[in-house]
Design a protein around this motif. Structure first.
Motif, PDB file in Angstrom:
ATOM      1  N   UNK A  87     -50.189   3.006 -33.952  1.00 61.80           N
ATOM      2  CA  UNK A  87     -50.068   3.753 -35.192  1.00 61.80           C
ATOM      3  C   UNK A  87     -50.711   5.142 -35.077  1.00 61.80           C
ATOM      4  N   UNK A  88     -51.649   5.295 -34.139  1.00 61.67           N
ATOM      5  CA  UNK A  88     -52.272   6.596 -33.885  1.00 61.67           C
ATOM      6  C   UNK A  88     -51.421   7.404 -32.909  1.00 61.67           C
ATOM      7  N   UNK A  89     -50.968   6.781 -31.822  1.00 69.36           N
ATOM      8  CA  UNK A  89     -50.208   7.493 -30.792  1.00 69.36           C
ATOM      9  C   UNK A  89     -48.898   8.051 -31.321  1.00 69.36           C
ATOM     10  N   UNK A  90     -48.269   7.378 -32.268  1.00 73.76           N
ATOM     11  CA  UNK A  90     -46.964   7.832 -32.749  1.00 73.76           C
ATOM     12  C   UNK A  90     -47.051   9.127 -33.552  1.00 73.76           C
ATOM     13  N   UNK A  91     -48.273   9.568 -33.908  1.00 70.11           N
ATOM     14  CA  UNK A  91     -48.442  10.834 -34.624  1.00 70.11           C
ATOM     15  C   UNK A  91     -48.916  11.955 -33.706  1.00 70.11           C
ATOM     16  N   UNK A  92     -48.946  11.731 -32.420  1.00 69.03           N
ATOM     17  CA  UNK A  92     -49.437  12.752 -31.501  1.00 69.03           C
ATOM     18  C   UNK A  92     -48.616  14.033 -31.617  1.00 69.03           C
ATOM     19  N   UNK A  93     -49.306  15.175 -31.557  1.00 76.79           N
ATOM     20  CA  UNK A  93     -48.633  16.461 -31.685  1.00 76.79           C
ATOM     21  C   UNK A  93     -48.656  16.966 -33.112  1.00 76.79           C
ATOM     22  N   UNK A  94     -47.749  17.906 -33.411  1.00 80.31           N
ATOM     23  CA  UNK A  94     -47.723  18.534 -34.734  1.00 80.31           C
ATOM     24  C   UNK A  94     -46.882  17.732 -35.724  1.00 80.31           C
ATOM     25  N   UNK A  95     -47.364  17.682 -36.971  1.00 79.33           N
ATOM     26  CA  UNK A  95     -46.695  16.967 -38.036  1.00 79.33           C
ATOM     27  C   UNK A  95     -46.799  17.773 -39.324  1.00 79.33           C
ATOM     28  N   UNK A  96     -45.918  17.463 -40.271  1.00 77.49           N
ATOM     29  CA  UNK A  96     -45.931  18.074 -41.589  1.00 77.49           C
ATOM     30  C   UNK A  96     -46.136  16.976 -42.631  1.00 77.49           C
ATOM     31  N   UNK A 124     -54.758   7.861 -60.180  1.00 76.38           N
ATOM     32  CA  UNK A 124     -54.303   8.949 -59.310  1.00 76.38           C
ATOM     33  C   UNK A 124     -53.221   8.380 -58.401  1.00 76.38           C
ATOM     34  N   UNK A 125     -52.047   9.024 -58.390  1.00 72.42           N
ATOM     35  CA  UNK A 125     -50.915   8.521 -57.617  1.00 72.42           C
ATOM     36  C   UNK A 125     -50.363   9.626 -56.723  1.00 72.42           C
ATOM     37  N   UNK A 126     -50.196   9.317 -55.437  1.00 73.41           N
ATOM     38  CA  UNK A 126     -49.627  10.262 -54.481  1.00 73.41           C
ATOM     39  C   UNK A 126     -48.287   9.740 -53.973  1.00 73.41           C
ATOM     40  N   UNK A 127     -47.358  10.676 -53.745  1.00 78.67           N
ATOM     41  CA  UNK A 127     -46.028  10.344 -53.241  1.00 78.67           C
ATOM     42  C   UNK A 127     -45.723  11.284 -52.087  1.00 78.67           C
ATOM     43  N   UNK A 128     -45.636  10.731 -50.875  1.00 78.27           N
ATOM     44  CA  UNK A 128     -45.398  11.544 -49.697  1.00 78.27           C
ATOM     45  C   UNK A 128     -44.063  11.236 -49.060  1.00 78.27           C
ATOM     46  N   UNK A 129     -43.391  12.281 -48.560  1.00 76.47           N
ATOM     47  CA  UNK A 129     -42.138  12.098 -47.854  1.00 76.47           C
ATOM     48  C   UNK A 129     -40.961  11.847 -48.782  1.00 76.47           C
ATOM     49  N   UNK A 130     -39.987  11.083 -48.298  1.00 74.33           N
ATOM     50  CA  UNK A 130     -38.799  10.807 -49.101  1.00 74.33           C
ATOM     51  C   UNK A 130     -38.043  12.090 -49.430  1.00 74.33           C
ATOM     52  N   UNK A 131     -37.686  12.276 -50.687  1.00 75.34           N
ATOM     53  CA  UNK A 131     -36.896  13.462 -51.066  1.00 75.34           C
ATOM     54  C   UNK A 131     -37.637  14.787 -50.941  1.00 75.34           C
ATOM     55  N   UNK A 132     -38.998  14.764 -50.841  1.00 74.41           N
ATOM     56  CA  UNK A 132     -39.727  16.033 -50.722  1.00 74.41           C
ATOM     57  C   UNK A 132     -40.057  16.363 -49.264  1.00 74.41           C
ATOM     58  N   UNK A 133     -39.507  15.587 -48.339  1.00 75.78           N
ATOM     59  CA  UNK A 133     -39.604  15.916 -46.929  1.00 75.78           C
ATOM     60  C   UNK A 133     -40.954  15.609 -46.312  1.00 75.78           C
ATOM     61  N   UNK A 134     -41.153  16.105 -45.102  1.00 71.69           N
ATOM     62  CA  UNK A 134     -42.389  15.841 -44.382  1.00 71.69           C
ATOM     63  C   UNK A 134     -42.270  14.636 -43.473  1.00 71.69           C
ATOM     64  N   UNK A 135     -43.292  14.452 -42.639  1.00 66.27           N
ATOM     65  CA  UNK A 135     -43.297  13.346 -41.681  1.00 66.27           C
ATOM     66  C   UNK A 135     -44.042  12.116 -42.189  1.00 66.27           C
ATOM     67  N   UNK A 136     -44.817  12.250 -43.254  1.00 63.61           N
ATOM     68  CA  UNK A 136     -45.635  11.150 -43.754  1.00 63.61           C
ATOM     69  C   UNK A 136     -44.993  10.560 -45.002  1.00 63.61           C
ATOM     70  N   UNK A 137     -44.501   9.334 -44.891  1.00 67.31           N
ATOM     71  CA  UNK A 137     -43.816   8.663 -45.994  1.00 67.31           C
ATOM     72  C   UNK A 137     -44.718   7.568 -46.553  1.00 67.31           C
ATOM     73  N   UNK A 138     -45.224   7.766 -47.763  1.00 70.08           N
ATOM     74  CA  UNK A 138     -46.088   6.748 -48.364  1.00 70.08           C
ATOM     75  C   UNK A 138     -46.171   6.958 -49.872  1.00 70.08           C
ATOM     76  N   UNK A 139     -46.571   5.906 -50.557  1.00 67.33           N
ATOM     77  CA  UNK A 139     -46.883   5.944 -51.991  1.00 67.33           C
ATOM     78  C   UNK A 139     -48.270   5.341 -52.142  1.00 67.33           C
TER      79      UNK A 139
END
Length: 299
Positions: A87-96, A124-139
């Protein structure tokens, strides 16, 4: 309001430039912006981040506030250990990371600085990825509730409970730095995250949990009101676990007791806490008590 902040430590260096207008066009809407650069050193990797957050808030009635915002980060993971978790290695390098948030707060306490009665509810609620793009997809929803009850002048009972979950919002795993790591002066005193954090079953690396909850029970005795000095005996308990693994209450639930001294000094709020763990850590060993210090603000 504008501020420039710099933090330096063995685990994290950061620079933050912030701006806040609490009354846009003399109205109730507030607007803020935070630009930041940071370098963090973890056990199995290092992380550089440059990003920006915009935030808005609006009062709703006498006690409540709603807020919303958005952050965009470009980060790089490097110096990853050869035996690090997948889970750490798969994020190696640059990400958004593209993340929107919404929050709600209701505060009925009688004082912002020295509450003696009333309640505080926060979500407090965070929504990452999906329709707003980026490499990190989570709720990630997080909820907190606090209650104060005065027994006598300068004697207050205080309780706080906080819980959260982080859910996948796509095909990829949730990054380790978006998961939960509890333990320490702001959650379960007497432990650190090494004692409580779930570990990868293959590598043994700390990868955090996708579920967490904890409770703090305190008796606040302000024995020197003119100096802002208080003694606070406490009892803490909580869990931090991974929902993909088998759950066992005996292994996951961690409890502690201890004593804290608080001082509202001219330099800010100071906390000196000694917590004694009542349960074994993740390594299966019973650890001794732990002293912690914090400067900034109380719960």
């Amino acid at each position: 309001y504008a501020s420039l902040q710099a933090f330096f430590s063995g685990k994290r260096n950061s620079f933050i430039a912030s701006f806040t207008n609490p009354r846009v066009n003399d109205g109730d809407l507030s607007f803020g912006n935070d630009a930041y650069i940071s370098r963090e050193y973890f056990d199995d990797f290092s992380k550089n981040t440059i990003g920006d957050t915009i935030r808005f808030a609006l009062p709703v009635g006498e006690y409540s506030t709603v807020g919303w915002g958005y952050r965009l980060d470009r980060y790089e993971l490097y110096d990853i250990d050869d035996d690090a978790a997948k889970i750490i290695k798969e994020r190696e390098g640059e990400n958004i990371s593209s993340v929107a948030h919404v929050r709600f707060t209701r505060d009925t306490t009688d004082s912002k600085e020295k509450p003696t009665k009333g309640t505080i509810f926060k979500t407090f609620n965070e929504f990452g990825g999906g329709p707003i793009g980026g490499d990190d997809d989570f709720i990630k929803p997080v909820v907190e509730f606090q209650a104060y009850h005065q027994l006598a002048p300068n004697h207050v009972l205080h309780g706080r409970t906080r819980g959260g979950a982080v859910l996948e919002n796509g095909q990829g795993d949730v990054p380790v730095f978006e998961r939960f790591y509890i333990g320490g002066i702001d959650s379960i005193r007497g432990y650190n995250s090494r004692d409580i954090s779930p570990r990868d079953p293959e590598s043994g690396d700390r990868i955090g949990g996708d579920r967490m909850a904890f409770v703090n029970l305190e008796y606040i005795w302000v024995f020197k009101p003119d100096l802002g000095l208080a003694l606070v005996p406490f009892f803490d308990m909580g869990i931090n676990y991974d929902s993909s693994a088998e759950f066992n209450w005996d292994d996951e639930l961690k409890k502690s007791v201890g004593l804290e001294m608080r001082w509202r000094s001219p330099m800010g709020d100071l906390r000196f806490a000694y917590g004694f763990p009542l349960d074994e850590g993740r390594d299966g060993e019973q650890h001794s008590g732990r002293f912690e210090f914090s400067m900034g603000q109380f719960f």
